[in-house]
Scaffold this motif. Structure first.
Motif: not given
Length: 459
Positions: A36-63
């Motif tokens: 089925s056609h995906v018309a678009g997205f809307s963000l419910v929440s975004a949480t950094e479980l690990l920082p996105l900036q820095g040398p290591g990998p970051g982890l982003l939790h999205l709803l």
């Protein structure tokens, strides 16, 4: 990151990820809106479980809500999904199959994003969060006060077998189920095992810890339970018995006892209601509506509709004449694959209390007659018998009788003493199976159709 910076990042984040999600999401097994056609997205929440900036990998939790207007008639036009996005400058070759894409603009411009659950460094973060209850932005991590301690350093690995959810096994000690398509309110796969644990019933793995979102509305996101590594499901055991020409009545009897114990504990732990005339008629009417819709989708059902409808009418008539049934919280999707047998101590456990994921959460949490679960297991014996050549209907009948006898031995009530209700629920289940097999596994359609013929011929 400050709250203001986090807000600015969240606002710009989803538009930059949307082109990648358009391509990646429909390919995931747990995505409900395939085709089925995906018309678009809307963000419910975004949480950094690990920082996105820095040398290591970051982890982003999205709803994220996914808008699919053409699905509005079958389920919500904007389903909400839980995503765990890994963020790196470059992706190591071992994680190449997890690639979502390379971000061209926005706060993650120039970075690579991927399925974070496949990265052991990132999936270990979830277990650490669950070790220490508390909140992080809109996320709340909690633990059962009587659960065993969670040790450090358990190595994670994803399970590949699931369809509607994702699971991580930590050191063969715990398993974390992450709900992908989520709904507001408590998920039964946390709610019911937690009620059983508090009631002292040991027939379901104890929820050790879980995490939820509490803003803007409550969602159950994941549940950590003991991993029953020495266990095998009853479906595989039944197929082995059939292949070896062995009876399965002792196991079926034990499964009946286990089902009754779970039902008894749930009825004591959670509210029950009594279904009277109007409610019973509504129950029968809903079954009839599903039958009519199924007959339009699968023409092979059409000749049997009048006789099948009679099974639902019989329940409605009893309701009108004063018959009432107790309704309680039930498993909702019980079959042989949902029962595990431990080879170490011989104990049986029931798992996956989520119910049928395709049904709305409000419906899955609604009290229902316990015979609904019984009907699901009886249909499962039929399925197992039909996988064997030549078909052995006697094997299934023996198992069905043994299961009901085991149920009666544990709680004093034999499901066969309610023939009208049992037949109605088994018919409703077989109708559901016909539609499913016609759409997804046409070669299996003769299995539920044989049950349809048997149920339609019943006096």
């Amino acid at each position: 990151m400050s709250e203001a910076a986090s807000t600015r990042t969240s606002v710009a984040l989803l538009p930059s990820l949307a082109p990648l999600l358009h391509q990646w999401l429909p390919r995931q097994r747990w995505f409900a809106g395939k085709g089925s056609h995906v018309a678009g997205f809307s963000l419910v929440s975004a949480t950094e479980l690990l920082p996105l900036q820095g040398p290591g990998p970051g982890l982003l939790h999205l709803l994220v809500r996914v808008r699919q207007p053409d699905l509005a008639t079958t389920h919500a036009a904007a389903d909400c999904y839980q995503l765990l996005i890994g963020v790196r400058q470059t992706l190591p070759p071992v994680l190449a199959p997890s690639l979502i894409g390379h971000v061209a603009e926005g706060p993650l411009a120039g970075r690579t994003v991927y399925e974070g659950l496949h990265d052991p460094r990132l999936s270990a973060v979830l277990l650490e969060r669950l070790r220490a209850p508390g909140t992080l932005g809109p996320l709340r991590f909690d633990r059962f006060d009587r659960a065993p301690a969670i040790p450090r350093g358990l190595l994670p690995r994803p399970l590949d077998a699931e369809q509607s959810n994702s699971s991580l096994v930590y050191g063969d000690t715990f398993i974390l189920k992450l709900f992908r398509r989520i709904h507001p309110g408590p998920n039964p796969d946390l709610e019911l095992p937690l009620a059983l644990a508090r009631a002292g019933c040991e027939r379901a793995p104890v929820p050790v810890a879980w995490y939820e979102s509490h803003a803007p509305e409550p969602f159950t996101l994941g549940v950590l339970q003991p991993y029953l590594r020495d266990s095998r499901d009853a479906w595989m055991l039944a197929l082995e018995a059939l292949a070896g020409g062995r009876a399965f009545d002792k196991e079926a009897h034990a499964l009946g006892r286990v089902t009754a114990e779970v039902h008894t504990a749930l009825a004591h732990a959670l509210p029950t209601v009594r279904l009277r005339g109007a409610q019973t008629e509504q129950l029968a009417a809903a079954m009839t509506q599903r039958l009519d819709a199924a007959a339009k989708a699968v023409p092979a059902l059409v000749p049997h509709v009048p006789r099948l409808r009679a099974a639902f009418d019989a329940v409605a008539v009893l309701g009108r004449h004063g018959r009432a049934w107790i309704a309680q919280r039930v498993h909702g999707d019980l079959h042989l694959g949902q029962a595990l047998h431990c080879s170490t101590d011989g104990a049986w456990s029931v798992i996956d209390f989520e119910g049928e994921p395709a049904r709305p959460l409000t419906e899955r949490r609604r009290p229902q007659p316990a015979v609904r679960d019984v009907a699901g297991m009886l249909r499962s014996f039929d399925y197992a018998a039909r996988t064997h050549r030549p078909w052995n209907p006697t094997w299934a009948e023996v198992c069905r009788d043994a299961y009901c006898e085991g149920y009666a031995a544990a709680c004093g009530t034999d499901p066969r003493e309610e023939p009208e209700l049992l037949r109605a629920y088994e018919t409703d289940k077989a109708v559901y199976e016909v539609v499913y097999e016609a759409r997804h596994r046409p070669d299996w359609l003769p299995v539920p159709m044989a049950a349809i013929c048997r149920l339609a011929a019943a006096p």
